[in-house]
Design a protein around this motif. Sequence first.
Motif, short mmCIF file in Angstrom:
data_model
loop_
_atom_site.label_atom_id
_atom_site.label_comp_id
_atom_site.label_asym_id
_atom_site.label_seq_id
_atom_site.Cartn_x
_atom_site.Cartn_y
_atom_site.Cartn_z
N LYS A 172 -4.12 5.72 4.37
CA LYS A 172 -3.99 6.94 4.01
C LYS A 172 -2.78 7.47 4.34
O LYS A 172 -2.42 7.39 5.53
N TYR A 173 -2.08 8.48 3.44
CA TYR A 173 -0.79 8.98 3.83
C TYR A 173 0.49 8.05 4.29
O TYR A 173 1.33 8.66 4.56
N GLN A 174 0.15 6.76 4.38
CA GLN A 174 1.30 5.78 4.74
C GLN A 174 2.25 5.92 3.47
O GLN A 174 1.59 5.44 2.56
N ARG A 175 3.39 5.84 3.59
CA ARG A 175 4.44 5.76 2.55
C ARG A 175 5.23 4.75 2.77
O ARG A 175 6.20 4.29 1.82
N ASN A 205 -14.29 4.40 -8.14
CA ASN A 205 -14.31 5.85 -9.01
C ASN A 205 -12.92 5.86 -9.47
O ASN A 205 -12.10 6.76 -9.27
N GLY A 206 -12.33 4.73 -10.16
CA GLY A 206 -11.08 4.51 -10.40
C GLY A 206 -9.85 4.21 -9.55
O GLY A 206 -10.34 3.67 -8.61
N TYR A 207 -8.76 4.66 -9.79
CA TYR A 207 -7.51 4.40 -9.09
C TYR A 207 -6.55 5.70 -8.81
O TYR A 207 -6.79 6.41 -9.53
N GLY A 208 -5.99 5.73 -7.71
CA GLY A 208 -5.17 6.76 -7.21
C GLY A 208 -3.76 5.94 -7.42
O GLY A 208 -3.60 5.03 -6.83
N ARG A 209 -2.57 6.78 -7.86
CA ARG A 209 -1.31 5.91 -7.61
C ARG A 209 -0.60 6.44 -6.44
O ARG A 209 -0.90 7.62 -6.10
N LYS A 210 -0.18 5.45 -5.97
CA LYS A 210 0.69 5.84 -4.73
C LYS A 210 2.09 5.06 -4.73
O LYS A 210 2.16 4.08 -4.91
N THR A 211 2.99 5.74 -4.30
CA THR A 211 4.54 5.17 -4.08
C THR A 211 4.82 4.86 -2.99
O THR A 211 4.36 5.83 -1.70
N VAL A 212 5.17 3.64 -2.64
CA VAL A 212 5.45 2.98 -1.42
C VAL A 212 6.84 2.63 -1.21
O VAL A 212 7.22 1.76 -1.95
N MET A 213 7.41 2.76 -0.02
CA MET A 213 8.78 2.27 0.31
C MET A 213 8.59 0.89 0.90
O MET A 213 8.03 0.67 1.93
N THR A 214 9.29 -0.13 0.30
CA THR A 214 9.55 -1.01 0.95
C THR A 214 11.11 -1.71 1.11
O THR A 214 11.93 -0.74 1.03
N GLU A 215 11.08 -2.88 1.56
CA GLU A 215 12.61 -3.27 2.11
C GLU A 215 13.51 -3.40 0.72
O GLU A 215 14.61 -2.96 0.95
N THR A 216 12.89 -3.60 -0.09
CA THR A 216 13.66 -3.73 -1.66
C THR A 216 13.78 -2.65 -2.59
O THR A 216 14.28 -2.38 -3.38
N GLY A 217 13.04 -1.36 -2.07
CA GLY A 217 13.14 -0.08 -2.89
C GLY A 217 11.54 0.34 -2.82
O GLY A 217 10.59 0.22 -2.12
N GLY A 239 7.62 -4.74 6.73
CA GLY A 239 7.49 -6.26 7.15
C GLY A 239 6.58 -6.87 6.26
O GLY A 239 6.39 -7.99 6.53
N PHE A 240 6.22 -6.27 5.09
CA PHE A 240 5.12 -6.80 4.15
C PHE A 240 5.76 -8.35 3.75
O PHE A 240 5.09 -9.17 3.83
N ASP A 241 6.77 -8.53 3.64
CA ASP A 241 7.46 -9.54 2.89
C ASP A 241 7.61 -10.68 4.03
O ASP A 241 7.03 -11.93 3.85
N ALA A 247 7.26 -7.60 -8.62
CA ALA A 247 5.89 -7.54 -9.33
C ALA A 247 4.85 -8.68 -8.59
O ALA A 247 3.75 -8.26 -8.81
N LEU A 248 5.27 -9.82 -8.07
CA LEU A 248 4.41 -10.45 -7.18
C LEU A 248 3.92 -9.64 -6.05
O LEU A 248 2.57 -9.74 -5.73
N LYS A 249 4.81 -8.71 -5.21
CA LYS A 249 4.43 -7.93 -4.22
C LYS A 249 3.23 -7.08 -4.66
O LYS A 249 2.31 -6.79 -3.89
N LYS A 250 3.60 -6.41 -5.81
CA LYS A 250 2.73 -5.38 -6.37
C LYS A 250 1.25 -5.92 -6.71
O LYS A 250 0.36 -5.50 -6.19
N ALA A 251 1.33 -7.17 -7.39
CA ALA A 251 0.17 -7.66 -7.66
C ALA A 251 -0.68 -8.12 -6.47
O ALA A 251 -1.99 -7.79 -6.38
N LEU A 252 -0.18 -8.75 -5.45
CA LEU A 252 -0.96 -9.11 -4.23
C LEU A 252 -1.25 -7.83 -3.50
O LEU A 252 -2.51 -8.03 -2.88
N THR A 253 -0.68 -6.89 -3.28
CA THR A 253 -1.10 -5.74 -2.57
C THR A 253 -2.22 -5.05 -3.31
O THR A 253 -3.34 -4.90 -2.78
N GLU A 254 -2.27 -4.78 -4.70
CA GLU A 254 -3.38 -4.40 -5.37
C GLU A 254 -4.48 -5.26 -5.42
O GLU A 254 -5.64 -4.57 -5.22
N ARG A 255 -4.30 -6.49 -5.37
CA ARG A 255 -5.47 -7.58 -5.31
C ARG A 255 -6.18 -7.39 -3.84
O ARG A 255 -7.30 -7.24 -3.54
N ALA A 256 -5.16 -7.29 -2.82
CA ALA A 256 -5.82 -7.16 -1.38
C ALA A 256 -6.44 -5.70 -1.37
O ALA A 256 -7.55 -5.53 -0.50
#
Length: 126
Positions: free
Chosen positions: A97-100, A64-76, A104-106, A35-44
């Motif tokens: 764009k187009y990066q899934r 103009n709103g938001y688009g939903r994107k699913t990203v793979m991290t080390e934890t899922g 190394g984010f953590d 949840a902290l990763k998600k919040a920090l990513t969206e804030r950035a």
Amino acid sequence: MSRRKEPPIPNDLLDQLLAGDAASAAFEQGGLLDALKKALTERALNAEMDHHLAGDDGAGNMRNGYGRKTVMTETGTMAIDVPRDRQASFDPQLIAKYQRRFPGFDDKIVSMYARGMSTREITGHL
């Protein structure tokens, strides 16, 4: 007699974050750390959008709103909301764009924090 070092994150804040849950649940998938990763990513990403819209070439351009994107991290997988602009000229740098994959984010965040950067400085750097 050794002096105890002050923790980088105040204990009161940790108590608020862990309130009501077992401490081990923070490390599970979908737990506090995710949840902290998600919040920090969206804030950035929102900070990147603010910077993009503040530029001179963004005349007449706005959010103009938001688009939903699913990203793979080390934890899922992690579903994030990426901001959009009306002219579709926003190109995020944190997750392009187009990066899934988000490798190394953590490690990057922890190393910046360990070197003494505040969370505000880390957000500004990202």
